[in-house]
Design an enzyme around this catalytic site. Structure first.
Site, PDB file in Angstrom:
ATOM      1  CD  GLU A 270      -3.128  -1.130   1.967  1.00 57.89           C
ATOM      2  OE1 GLU A 270      -3.618  -0.024   2.253  1.00 57.89           O
ATOM      3  OE2 GLU A 270      -3.546  -2.210   2.405  1.00 57.89           O
TER       4      GLU A 270
HETATM    5  C1  LIG Z   1       2.569  -9.508   0.550  1.00 57.04           C
HETATM    6  C2  LIG Z   1       2.195  -8.443  -0.444  1.00 57.04           C
HETATM    7  C3  LIG Z   1       0.862  -8.136  -0.651  1.00 57.04           C
HETATM    8  C4  LIG Z   1       0.506  -7.182  -1.608  1.00 57.04           C
HETATM    9  N1  LIG Z   1      -0.823  -6.953  -1.879  1.00 57.04           N
HETATM   10  C5  LIG Z   1      -1.157  -6.182  -2.946  1.00 57.04           C
HETATM   11  C6  LIG Z   1      -2.520  -6.086  -3.380  1.00 57.04           C
HETATM   12  O1  LIG Z   1      -3.434  -6.666  -2.786  1.00 57.04           O
HETATM   13  N2  LIG Z   1      -2.800  -5.343  -4.487  1.00 57.04           N
HETATM   14  C7  LIG Z   1      -1.828  -4.687  -5.184  1.00 57.04           C
HETATM   15  O2  LIG Z   1      -2.150  -4.039  -6.175  1.00 57.04           O
HETATM   16  N3  LIG Z   1      -0.524  -4.746  -4.787  1.00 57.04           N
HETATM   17  C8  LIG Z   1      -0.169  -5.489  -3.701  1.00 57.04           C
HETATM   18  N4  LIG Z   1       1.146  -5.594  -3.315  1.00 57.04           N
HETATM   19  C9  LIG Z   1       2.170  -4.867  -4.063  1.00 57.04           C
HETATM   20  C10 LIG Z   1       2.801  -3.735  -3.263  1.00 57.04           C
HETATM   21  O3  LIG Z   1       1.897  -2.678  -3.089  1.00 57.04           O
HETATM   22  C11 LIG Z   1       4.085  -3.340  -4.013  1.00 57.04           C
HETATM   23  O4  LIG Z   1       5.009  -4.396  -3.819  1.00 57.04           O
HETATM   24  C12 LIG Z   1       4.658  -2.027  -3.537  1.00 57.04           C
HETATM   25  O5  LIG Z   1       3.820  -0.953  -3.886  1.00 57.04           O
HETATM   26  C13 LIG Z   1       6.058  -1.766  -4.102  1.00 57.04           C
HETATM   27  O6  LIG Z   1       6.127  -2.022  -5.463  1.00 57.04           O
HETATM   28  P1  LIG Z   1       7.317  -2.949  -6.027  1.00 57.04           P
HETATM   29  O7  LIG Z   1       7.304  -4.203  -5.229  1.00 57.04           O
HETATM   30  O8  LIG Z   1       7.169  -3.064  -7.490  1.00 57.04           O
HETATM   31  O9  LIG Z   1       8.639  -2.173  -5.651  1.00 57.04           O
HETATM   32  P2  LIG Z   1       9.311  -0.989  -6.497  1.00 57.04           P
HETATM   33  O10 LIG Z   1       8.301   0.036  -6.827  1.00 57.04           O
HETATM   34  O11 LIG Z   1      10.108  -1.589  -7.595  1.00 57.04           O
HETATM   35  O12 LIG Z   1      10.294  -0.382  -5.403  1.00 57.04           O
HETATM   36  C14 LIG Z   1      11.559  -0.949  -5.093  1.00 57.04           C
HETATM   37  C15 LIG Z   1      12.245   0.005  -4.120  1.00 57.04           C
HETATM   38  O13 LIG Z   1      12.475   1.275  -4.757  1.00 57.04           O
HETATM   39  C16 LIG Z   1      11.873   2.305  -3.992  1.00 57.04           C
HETATM   40  N5  LIG Z   1      11.373   3.330  -4.898  1.00 57.04           N
HETATM   41  C17 LIG Z   1      10.574   3.174  -5.979  1.00 57.04           C
HETATM   42  N6  LIG Z   1      10.332   4.345  -6.559  1.00 57.04           N
HETATM   43  C18 LIG Z   1      10.970   5.282  -5.822  1.00 57.04           C
HETATM   44  C19 LIG Z   1      11.091   6.713  -5.899  1.00 57.04           C
HETATM   45  N7  LIG Z   1      10.494   7.427  -6.856  1.00 57.04           N
HETATM   46  N8  LIG Z   1      11.846   7.339  -4.966  1.00 57.04           N
HETATM   47  C20 LIG Z   1      12.452   6.638  -3.982  1.00 57.04           C
HETATM   48  N9  LIG Z   1      12.376   5.293  -3.851  1.00 57.04           N
HETATM   49  C21 LIG Z   1      11.636   4.629  -4.762  1.00 57.04           C
HETATM   50  C22 LIG Z   1      10.764   1.637  -3.204  1.00 57.04           C
HETATM   51  O14 LIG Z   1      10.419   2.377  -2.042  1.00 57.04           O
HETATM   52  C23 LIG Z   1      11.417   0.299  -2.881  1.00 57.04           C
HETATM   53  O15 LIG Z   1      12.255   0.448  -1.765  1.00 57.04           O
HETATM   54  C24 LIG Z   1       1.516  -6.503  -2.329  1.00 57.04           C
HETATM   55  C25 LIG Z   1       2.872  -6.804  -2.083  1.00 57.04           C
HETATM   56  C26 LIG Z   1       3.211  -7.768  -1.179  1.00 57.04           C
HETATM   57  C27 LIG Z   1       4.669  -8.104  -0.998  1.00 57.04           C
END
Ligand SMILES: Cc1cc2nc3c(=O)[nH]c(=O)nc-3n(C[C@H](O)[C@H](O)[C@H](O)COP(=O)(O)OP(=O)(O)OC[C@H]3O[C@@H](n4cnc5c(N)ncnc54)[C@H](O)[C@@H]3O)c2cc1C
Length: 287
Positions: A270
């Site tokens: 989230e």
């Molecule tokens: C157990 C679990 C349940 C989930 N449930 C749902 C769900 O029900 N529905 C849904 O839609 N999603 C869900 N998610 C997805 C979750 O919301 C995403 O994993 C999260 O938003 C981060 O996206 P990402 O994993 O692609 O990481 P990325 O966006 O690739 O981020 C990787 C790292 O880079 C950092 N980062 C990225 N962009 C920036 C920036 N501009 N500036 C600084 N730092 C940055 C992030 O903070 C992080 O540390 C779930 C994830 C998990 C693990």
């Protein structure tokens, strides 16, 4: 989370259908994240193309909580990736629609009792009456949804922190070393005092976000403050709880290792802790 887009943008018929199904026992799942679009929500590439009285959805959603067990999905897709945020649409989708497949459950670090899967859409026909709001309003609906859900996510994090804290208090009074309970050592006392501060401030922040919401006042910044602080607090408190348990904290025999594993997700889903700080900073700068 999955139900909020309907609350925010659904018309009477849509609410009746979606919440009626939930009332009959269906779970719901929120399908936003994709393999290539996590924090960068604007980069989503699941397509929705209008075809007569339907839209056709194609794309893969990643890490969907309840993905494999929900009967209803709220799904975000784009009319055309080149249109950026302005091309986003939000839909209610019946899980049993032909073309939907579910990936295997993710083998996760924590919250292992929560089902998390990919949800794959291949030529999935969704009736146009399932479009929430208007074409192009998906991003706005998504942001409003996340605003609403962040205080709830913060409250979950406070629950994890509180659980770890209570374990640590009890254990520190039971465990003796050097002839006395370890809670007599000032270093342990200060860790407990810090834990109390983290738990209480996190609780107050999400309650403030909720009360602003209840009063109809702006709450975006406060929701992000609460989500970010409570996630960080859960991780800090759970880590210190493991420390207070010493080697036993590292063992599955005791509950704190589970709190430690469950706490980490509070800084990720989230909106990550970094994304929350971006929201907070933007709202401070804009005033
Ligand atoms: C157990 C679990 C349940 C989930 N449930 C749902 C769900 O029900 N529905 C849904 O839609 N999603 C869900 N998610 C997805 C979750 O919301 C995403 O994993 C999260 O938003 C981060 O996206 P990402 O994993 O692609 O990481 P990325 O966006 O690739 O981020 C990787 C790292 O880079 C950092 N980062 C990225 N962009 C920036 C920036 N501009 N500036 C600084 N730092 C940055 C992030 O903070 C992080 O540390 C779930 C994830 C998990 C693990």
């Amino acid at each position: 989370l999955a139900t909020d887009p309907v609350l925010i943008a659904g018309n009477h018929q849509q609410k009746k259908w979606f919440y009626g199904r939930m009332n009959d026992g269906d779970l719901a799942a929120f399908c936003l994240t994709e393999p290539g679009a996590g924090s960068d929500v604007g980069g989503l590439s699941t397509r929705c193309i209008r075809d007569g009285s339907d839209y056709i959805l194609n794309g893969t959603k990643q890490f969907i909580s309840n993905g494999g067990v929900a009967g209803m999905y709220t799904v975000f897709a784009t009319l055309d990736k080149k249109r950026g945020y302005k091309g986003h649409c939000a839909f209610m989708v019946d899980r049993h629609t032909p073309g939907i497949t579910i990936g295997p459950p993710e083998d996760k670090l924590g919250i292992r009792s929560s089902n998390t899967t990919q949800v794959i859409f291949e030529d999935v026909r969704v009736p146009a009456k399932n479009l929430l709001g208007k074409e192009g309003e998906g991003f706005k609906i998504c942001m409003k949804t996340l605003d609403l859900s962040r205080a709830a996510a913060a409250s979950m994090a406070v629950g994890v922190a509180q659980g770890a804290f209570e374990c640590a208090i009890n254990y520190s009074q039971e465990r003796t070393q050097f002839g006395q309970p370890i809670c007599k050592f000032q270093t342990i006392q200060f860790m407990l005092a810090d834990m109390a501060m983290y738990v209480e401030t996190a609780r107050l922040l999400y309650q403030k976000a909720c009360s602003l919401q209840d009063m109809g006042l702006p709450f975006t910044q406060m929701s992000s403050l609460a989500k970010c602080w409570a996630g960080d607090a859960a991780m800090k408190v759970a880590t210190d709880a493991v420390q207070i348990y010493g080697g036993y904290g590292y063992s599955k025999e005791y509950p704190v290792e589970k709190y430690f594993r469950d706490a980490k997700i509070m800084q990720i889903f989230e909106g990550t802790a970094q994304v929350q700080r971006m929201v907070i900073a933007n709202s401070i700068i804009k005033g």
